[in-house]
Design an enzyme around this catalytic site. Structure first.
Site, PDB file in Angstrom:
ATOM      1  N   GLY A   1      -1.710 -22.700   3.534  1.00 44.10           N
ATOM      2  CA  GLY A   1      -1.244 -24.032   3.881  1.00 44.10           C
ATOM      3  C   GLY A   1      -0.637 -24.104   5.262  1.00 44.10           C
ATOM      4  N   CYS A   2       0.342 -24.982   5.410  1.00 46.26           N
ATOM      5  CA  CYS A   2       0.840 -25.350   6.737  1.00 46.26           C
ATOM      6  C   CYS A   2       1.545 -24.212   7.457  1.00 46.26           C
ATOM      7  CB  CYS A   2       1.763 -26.556   6.611  1.00 46.26           C
ATOM      8  SG  CYS A   2       0.916 -28.061   6.035  1.00 46.26           S
ATOM      9  N   TYR A   3       2.089 -23.226   6.735  1.00 45.74           N
ATOM     10  CA  TYR A   3       2.763 -22.133   7.439  1.00 45.74           C
ATOM     11  C   TYR A   3       1.836 -20.950   7.717  1.00 45.74           C
ATOM     12  CZ  TYR A   3       3.634 -20.693   2.529  1.00 45.74           C
ATOM     13  OH  TYR A   3       3.504 -20.376   1.200  1.00 45.74           O
TER      14      TYR A   3
ATOM     15  N   HIS B   1       6.854 -27.521  12.358  1.00 49.82           N
ATOM     16  CA  HIS B   1       5.573 -28.035  11.885  1.00 49.82           C
ATOM     17  C   HIS B   1       5.678 -29.521  11.586  1.00 49.82           C
ATOM     18  CE1 HIS B   1       1.892 -28.584   9.637  1.00 49.82           C
ATOM     19  NE2 HIS B   1       2.605 -29.047   8.624  1.00 49.82           N
TER      20      HIS B   1
END
Length: 354
Positions: free
Chosen positions: A147-149, A279
């Protein structure tokens, strides 16, 4: 010897689909929820989101008749992955090309690729390596479905490689095609989550050469009892994203904990951090970080600019923010921070080369 991000190249597709999505979603919203959805869409802080999906034959959006999503039911996962297999390498290579316009890419020894929005085998790392003409001796790592990380995991891995092999030249790529996963829903929360996402790719060179941003110590923390708040579910109609409206509040509560904030700032305290690469998961998430840490109004300007121009591109987003900050004033003490499935926070410190 300190590992450094020497430069970052970024790329997005040519097709802006943000306004078209709002129109499409507005026609599906549950009765009585339309005005509230329109207000929240206007407040999202997003002006553009870009997609690899081409316009419909008459020039309309992918959701228009004749477009990729102009069918009922929506295309299956296999059709979406067919597009990923073609479009993801092409977009990643555009980012690498823009990186190569800034620094020499000769002598790459390692390739680290983060991508969470598609699957193909041979993997995106192998496809990119072959098209770049990299020798078979280049060591590859594919970071998937974090995912986003995932960009933090990729940069952290590059840092570890350079620390153990000072002559290493690590090419790091984050490439995400989030718009391949449109879900037909009338639920406001689901549509608002989809409203955030766009496509993008970023490429960075990490070496021991003293240029750009020094990568300092990484950190990771998982928020307890939060694993249901951010989820990806693989369905027969793409990857269904669950992004709970509870996420910003939980992030704010975590950052308000002095012990958690100390981990994020490496014990310096938020006031000592002059570079925040957060983010851009959404306006409410950026607001939560800013409020919980009592940051000045312009502290997250780079992240908010990326959100406005591109939306949330999953793992690529953080690297877009770092690219903007590389072009800005020097950073004495920086923090790169991302949130993703878990609910977990991943990050690392960074600073400009003296």
């Amino acid at each position: 010897m300190s590992p450094c991000i020497n430069a970052i190249g970024t790329a997005v597709p040519d097709h802006d689909i943000h306004a078209a999505f709002i129109d499409w979603a507005g026609a599906r919203i549950a009765p009585g929820s339309g005005p509230a959805f329109a207000r929240m869409a206007r407040r999202a802080g997003i002006a553009h989101r870009w997609s690899v999906l081409p316009p419909a034959p008459d020039g309309g959006a992918p959701t228009a008749p004749g477009g990729f999503y102009g069918v009922d039911p929506l295309p299956g996962t296999a059709a979406r992955m067919d597009i990923y297999a073609e479009a993801a390498p092409a977009l990643a290579l555009r980012a690498v090309e823009r990186l190569g316009a800034q620094v020499s890419l000769d002598g790459i020894t390692h390739l680290v690729v983060a991508s969470c929005t598609g699957f193909v085998a041979p993997g995106l790392d192998q496809i990119v390596a072959r098209r770049l003409g990299l020798p078979g001796s280049v060591e590859r790592l594919l970071v998937g479905f974090m995912g986003c990380y995932a960009a933090i995991a990729a940069l952290r891995s590059a840092r570890h490689i350079v620390r153990s092999e000072p002559a290493a030249r690590v090419l790091v790529i984050a490439c995400e095609l989030s718009t391949l996963h449109l879900q037909d829903s009338g639920e406001a929360e689901a549509l608002l989550a989809q409203l955030q996402f766009g496509d993008g790719a970023a490429a960075a060179l990490v070496t021991a050469d003293p240029a750009g941003f020094v990568l300092d110590a990484p950190f990771a923390a998982t928020l307890p009892d939060s694993d249901a708040l951010i989820r990806w579910t693989i369905t027969d109609r793409g990857f269904a994203m669950v992004l709970s409206g509870e996420v910003p509040r939980r992030i704010a509560l975590a950052l308000a904990d002095p012990a958690f904030a100390e981990v994020v700032t490496a014990g310096r305290g938020a006031a000592a951090i002059d570079g925040w690469a957060v983010h851009a998961g959404g306006r409410s998430i950026l607001d939560a970080v800013e409020g919980a840490l009592a940051l000045p109004p312009d502290a997250l300007a780079a992240a908010r600019g990326v959100l406005a121009d591109h939306g949330n591109m999953s793992s690529a987003t953080l690297m877009f923010t770092l690219a903007r900050m590389l072009a800005g004033p020097p950073v004495r003490h920086g923090v790169a921070l991302a949130f993703g499935p878990g609910l977990a926070a991943e990050g690392l410190g960074f600073r400009s080369v003296a």
